[in-house]
Scaffold this motif. Structure first.
Motif, PDB file in Angstrom:
ATOM      1  N   UNK A   1       0.831  -1.197   0.000  1.00 51.86           N
ATOM      2  CA  UNK A   1       0.000   0.000   0.000  1.00 51.86           C
ATOM      3  C   UNK A   1       0.865   1.246   0.000  1.00 51.86           C
ATOM      4  N   UNK A   2       1.953   1.210   0.770  1.00 56.30           N
ATOM      5  CA  UNK A   2       2.837   2.376   0.780  1.00 56.30           C
ATOM      6  C   UNK A   2       3.416   2.622  -0.610  1.00 56.30           C
ATOM      7  N   UNK A   3       3.824   1.556  -1.281  1.00 55.96           N
ATOM      8  CA  UNK A   3       4.365   1.729  -2.632  1.00 55.96           C
ATOM      9  C   UNK A   3       3.305   2.308  -3.555  1.00 55.96           C
ATOM     10  N   UNK A   4       2.065   1.789  -3.442  1.00 54.37           N
ATOM     11  CA  UNK A   4       1.032   2.283  -4.352  1.00 54.37           C
ATOM     12  C   UNK A   4       0.704   3.738  -4.048  1.00 54.37           C
ATOM     13  N   UNK A   5       0.709   4.119  -2.763  1.00 55.18           N
ATOM     14  CA  UNK A   5       0.460   5.516  -2.421  1.00 55.18           C
ATOM     15  C   UNK A   5       1.545   6.416  -3.002  1.00 55.18           C
ATOM     16  N   UNK A   6       2.789   5.966  -2.844  1.00 50.11           N
ATOM     17  CA  UNK A   6       3.887   6.791  -3.353  1.00 50.11           C
ATOM     18  C   UNK A   6       3.757   6.970  -4.861  1.00 50.11           C
ATOM     19  N   UNK A   7       3.437   5.888  -5.556  1.00 51.70           N
ATOM     20  CA  UNK A   7       3.299   5.975  -7.005  1.00 51.70           C
ATOM     21  C   UNK A   7       2.152   6.902  -7.387  1.00 51.70           C
ATOM     22  N   UNK A   8       1.049   6.809  -6.620  1.00 50.30           N
ATOM     23  CA  UNK A   8      -0.101   7.660  -6.912  1.00 50.30           C
ATOM     24  C   UNK A   8       0.276   9.129  -6.784  1.00 50.30           C
ATOM     25  N   UNK A   9       0.980   9.468  -5.717  1.00 51.88           N
ATOM     26  CA  UNK A   9       1.291  10.876  -5.515  1.00 51.88           C
ATOM     27  C   UNK A   9       2.380  11.370  -6.448  1.00 51.88           C
ATOM     28  N   UNK A  10       3.300  10.498  -6.819  1.00 57.46           N
ATOM     29  CA  UNK A  10       4.274  10.897  -7.835  1.00 57.46           C
ATOM     30  C   UNK A  10       3.544  11.216  -9.133  1.00 57.46           C
ATOM     31  N   UNK A  11       2.575  10.380  -9.495  1.00 53.43           N
ATOM     32  CA  UNK A  11       1.770  10.648 -10.690  1.00 53.43           C
ATOM     33  C   UNK A  11       1.010  11.952 -10.576  1.00 53.43           C
ATOM     34  N   UNK A  12       0.434  12.208  -9.388  1.00 50.02           N
ATOM     35  CA  UNK A  12      -0.310  13.452  -9.204  1.00 50.02           C
ATOM     36  C   UNK A  12       0.604  14.657  -9.372  1.00 50.02           C
ATOM     37  N   UNK A  13       1.810  14.555  -8.816  1.00 50.24           N
ATOM     38  CA  UNK A  13       2.764  15.656  -8.976  1.00 50.24           C
ATOM     39  C   UNK A  13       3.088  15.876 -10.446  1.00 50.24           C
ATOM     40  N   UNK A  14       3.250  14.787 -11.176  1.00 50.80           N
ATOM     41  CA  UNK A  14       3.522  14.901 -12.602  1.00 50.80           C
ATOM     42  C   UNK A  14       2.410  15.614 -13.340  1.00 50.80           C
ATOM     43  N   UNK A  15       1.155  15.268 -12.997  1.00 54.80           N
ATOM     44  CA  UNK A  15       0.018  15.899 -13.667  1.00 54.80           C
ATOM     45  C   UNK A  15      -0.003  17.392 -13.374  1.00 54.80           C
ATOM     46  N   UNK A  16       0.284  17.739 -12.112  1.00 45.56           N
ATOM     47  CA  UNK A  16       0.140  19.144 -11.745  1.00 45.56           C
ATOM     48  C   UNK A  16       1.298  20.007 -12.219  1.00 45.56           C
ATOM     49  N   UNK A  17       2.489  19.424 -12.296  1.00 48.57           N
ATOM     50  CA  UNK A  17       3.655  20.276 -12.520  1.00 48.57           C
ATOM     51  C   UNK A  17       4.184  20.279 -13.946  1.00 48.57           C
TER      52      UNK A  17
END
Lengths: 490, 99, 187
Positions: free
Chosen positions: B7-23
């Motif tokens: 779950x921690x890995x999936x959370x990290x991947x999710x937020x890395x993706x979110x950062x990519x979308x926003x930035x």
């Protein structure tokens, strides 16, 4: 699992719309010209409406069908009717619009039908998977429709922004489902989630999952702060598509939210806690309607202004959702009446906007509308009625829609501040709607008026104005219908 | 490995993706970030599925995969459409619509 | 026997560590590359490592699908389009509304930090501590997934075909050649 014939018949409107969409695609490749595909699509809508009426007669009890994926109850059938009528109106308006601007293609009709099929899936959904598939079908068709006018670069750009944010929302929907699935011990159907919600509500991961799902849905109705895609997508899309997005797609998304919040997340621990979704939605509703109204005040472009006004209306609709969360009795029928009135008004308004533009003279700025009343008094009058309905001035359907929703919200003392804010916002909105009326009646025409003749658009305009006025003058029958037959007993 | 690690890995991947979308400014990279977010959701689904011993999570993940593929196809088609008229793949330049 | 179990779980931990590192490093690299082609390659690495993680979760069918569909078909599609549209960026970070977006990223980072703390804190919960494959027969195989797919999930199975049709129609509609003649033939 054996598929009982009854289950297939229960889904007949949805199957009809989908089937006719596929046939329209096929017919477009085979027949000469676009007319056969268009006629097939329109007849399909009428047939689907008859199927909805047929289902309505027989819908006594409502149990989830297809292994708990979908339900066929009166609320779903009512919204089906609204969605199919929105599709029919869009088809009637889109065909002459596309012919005039010379970008007609048969896939457009099929895409409108597929978007409607997605919307119908959303309002029938009782499982997170059917919700996701319905939302995404509707959204993908919408992205394509927005981009469909190839010669307008604005369309593709608007579609790109819509798609990027829409896909971002889909990511939230999927992750939210994963969290809810995990923390409720494997439940993904609304009934299952509701059953386990009492225990799971203590688990912060469940709450996070619920909020992720809510976030994903709020993107779709363009609530603040997830609204960034809406102005560009609404402005860049061909006008009939904007009409569909503002009416059908919004209605379907709100319908999906009603069912999701009303059944799966209705548990008081989740809804009404310190940071329960009722409070959070209340704040978002306030931000949405205020921001939408303030932004609309500054717009010169009619389509963009109507996009912001549509965002503001999503805010008013959310008040109804909040009231639903407070378990107010009249909230659900009020919301449905408002949705119907709002859809009719929006379709009418965008029909007029589509009508006034010609091939080389789009007339999208408010000052371009000057003097319409002198050469086209009937259209100007119709537009005035529709704008008054959007503003919530009696005796129009828009007024009664807002009235019923606000009245339902007032029954809960926590929501009084929200209703006051909404009424103030409605007063403010009168200003920018009246700008168009003033331009039409009290300014001299800038250029001569030649809207192109079109029977389809005239029919749609006439019908929507009649519906809006009927809902405004005699709202009782619809309200009784809504209160009696449409309230779902969660 | 215990579920929480996944779950921690999936959370990290999710937020890395979110950062990519926003930035990020390049449309294609934003699309790829969204695909990453969907894949993170799939990982979370499968982890919970194993923890609960329930196959439904696998079925849902199957549908998510199909959905992600369809979305990528449509997204790329729109990117190509934009590129054909504007000859740019940058979100900053795709702003003919300010108002 | 204890030694065997111990070294088995050591091996498991090492495999998990390598695969997760692959996923996270791949993800970070993808969002930070300037060149879209490099980004695509890093994403392929991410998906491949993710497929490995799926396999360790006994999701064998999905691991293979991940390779075939994601790392295979979808990424090939991306490569095609990247080649068509390839423009290296001079400044990779978008300028417009940077403050709002940076705020969004910081908020997201904070949320991640809180949730990650929460998950680690609660890691003894039965849900989060489960680590063995459940004793369900055929867990994660094609037959198990297929049995559910064609029974309880029949409606979504049919509905998703509409979604895929949409993708095909859209792809053709948006990228075919626009003819400039004035008949109302094509857009």
């Amino acid at each position: 699992m054996t598929i009982a014939a009854a289950q297939i018949v229960a889904l007949s409107p949805l199957l009809m719309i989908t089937g006719v969409g596929c046939l329209a695609l096929l017919l477009d490749t085979m027949a000469k010209g676009r007319a056969p595909a268009l006629w097939l699509a329109q007849l399909g809508c009428v047939a689907a409406l008859l199927a909805v009426a047929n289902q309505w007669m027989g819908s006594g009890s409502s149990q989830p069908i297809w292994s708990g994926m979908l339900i066929v109850d009166r609320m779903a059938l009512f919204l089906d009717g609204v969605l199919i009528i929105a599709a029919l109106a869009t088809l009637l308006v889109a065909a002459p619009f596309m012919r005039e601007h010379e970008f007609e293609h048969g896939e457009h009709y099929a895409l409108v039908l597929f978007a409607t099929a997605g919307g119908m899936t959303v309002v029938h959904a009782t499982h997170l998977l059917s919700l996701l598939i319905g939302i995404e079908t509707m959204s993908l068709a919408a992205y394509l429709l927005v981009a469909s006018w190839r010669r307008q670069p604005a369309g593709a750009e608007g579609a790109l922004k819509y798609l990027l944010l829409g896909a971002f929302a889909a990511g939230f929907l999927v992750y939210g489902t994963a969290l809810v699935y995990g923390t409720t011990g494997g439940e993904m159907s609304y009934a299952g989630i509701a059953a386990r919600a009492a225990r799971a509500a203590d688990n912060p991961l469940f709450i996070m999952g619920a909020y992720f799902l809510l976030t994903g849905m709020l993107f779709k109705i363009a609530a603040v702060p997830f609204h960034m895609w809406a102005p560009d997508a609404y402005e860049g899309a061909p006008t009939p598509v904007t009409g569909l997005m503002a009416s059908g797609i919004k209605v379907a998304a709100v319908g999906g939210l009603v069912r999701l919040l009303g059944s799966a997340f209705a548990n008081p621990g989740l809804a009404l806690g310190h940071a329960g979704w009722v409070r959070v939605l209340g704040g978002i509703a306030f931000a949405t309607m205020t921001w939408g109204n303030l932004a609309a005040l500054r717009q010169e472009n009619v389509k963009r202004m109507l996009a912001y006004s549509s965002i503001a209306h999503a805010g008013y609709l959310m008040i109804g959702l909040v009231a639903l969360g407070q378990k107010v009795d009249g909230a659900q029928p009020a919301l449905l009446v408002y949705l119907a009135a709002y859809a009719a008004t929006t379709l009418g308004v965008f029909t007029v906007v589509a009508w006034v533009g010609r091939r080389d003279d789009e007339r999208l700025l408010i000052r371009d509308w000057a003097g319409m009343a002198r050469t086209r008094p009937a259209v100007a009058l119709a537009m005035t009625v529709l704008l008054l309905s959007l503003a919530g001035v009696p005796p129009t359907g828009g007024f009664f829609g807002k009235f019923y929703v606000f009245r339902a919200a007032m029954q809960s003392p926590d929501l009084a501040w929200l209703v006051v804010a909404a009424v103030l916002n409605s007063l403010v909105s009168v200003y920018y709607y009246l700008r168009i009326v003033v331009a039409m009646y009290f300014r001299d025409p800038v250029r001569p008026w030649q809207p192109f003749p079109s029977v389809g658009m005239a029919i749609v305009l006439f019908v929507t104005v009649v519906v809006v006025l009927a809902l405004g003058v005699v709202p009782r029958p619809v309200v009784e219908l809504a209160a009696g037959g449409l309230v779902t007993h969660w | 490995m215990p579920t929480y690690a996944y779950i921690l890995v999936s959370l990290a991947l999710f937020f890395v993706g979110a950062a990519g979308v926003l930035l990020r400014r390049n449309v294609l990279i934003v699309l790829m970030s969204v695909e990453m977010q969907l894949a993170a959701g799939t990982l979370a689904l499968l982890s919970f599925s194993r923890a609960l011993g329930d196959q439904k999570g696998h079925v849902f993940a199957f549908f998510v995969m199909a959905l992600a593929a369809a979305e990528a196809a449509v997204g790329l088609a729109i990117v190509v459409s934009v590129f054909r008229t504007r000859r740019t793949a940058s979100l900053d330049e795709v702003n003919g619509l300010k108002g | 026997m204890n030694l065997a179990a111990h070294s088995a779980s050591m091996a498991e931990t090492i495999v998990f560590a390598i695969l997760s590192a692959g996923v996270l490093v791949g993800g970070l690299l993808t969002v930070t590359r300037r060149n879209p082609v490099s980004a695509v390659m890093c994403l392929v690495l991410t998906f491949a490592a993710l497929a490995g993680l799926f396999a360790t979760l006994s999701a064998h069918f999905l691991a293979v699908l991940q390779i075939l569909v994601y790392a295979g078909a979808v990424m090939v599609l991306f490569i095609f389009v990247v080649m068509m549209v390839n423009r290296e960026e001079s400044t990779p970070i978008a300028r417009q509304g940077l403050v709002t977006r940076a705020a969004g990223v910081l908020a997201a980072g904070y949320v991640f930090y809180r949730v990650a703390w929460l998950v680690s804190h609660e890691r003894t919960l039965p849900l989060l501590a489960a680590s063995a494959t459940p004793p369900v027969k055929d867990f994660g195989t094609v037959s198990a997934v297929g049995a559910l797919l064609f029974a309880d999930f029949l409606f979504p199975f049919e509905a998703i075909s509409l979604l895929l049709l949409l993708a095909v129609v859209g792809g053709v509609m948006l990228t075919r050649h626009v003819r400039e003649d004035h008949s109302s033939r094509v857009s």
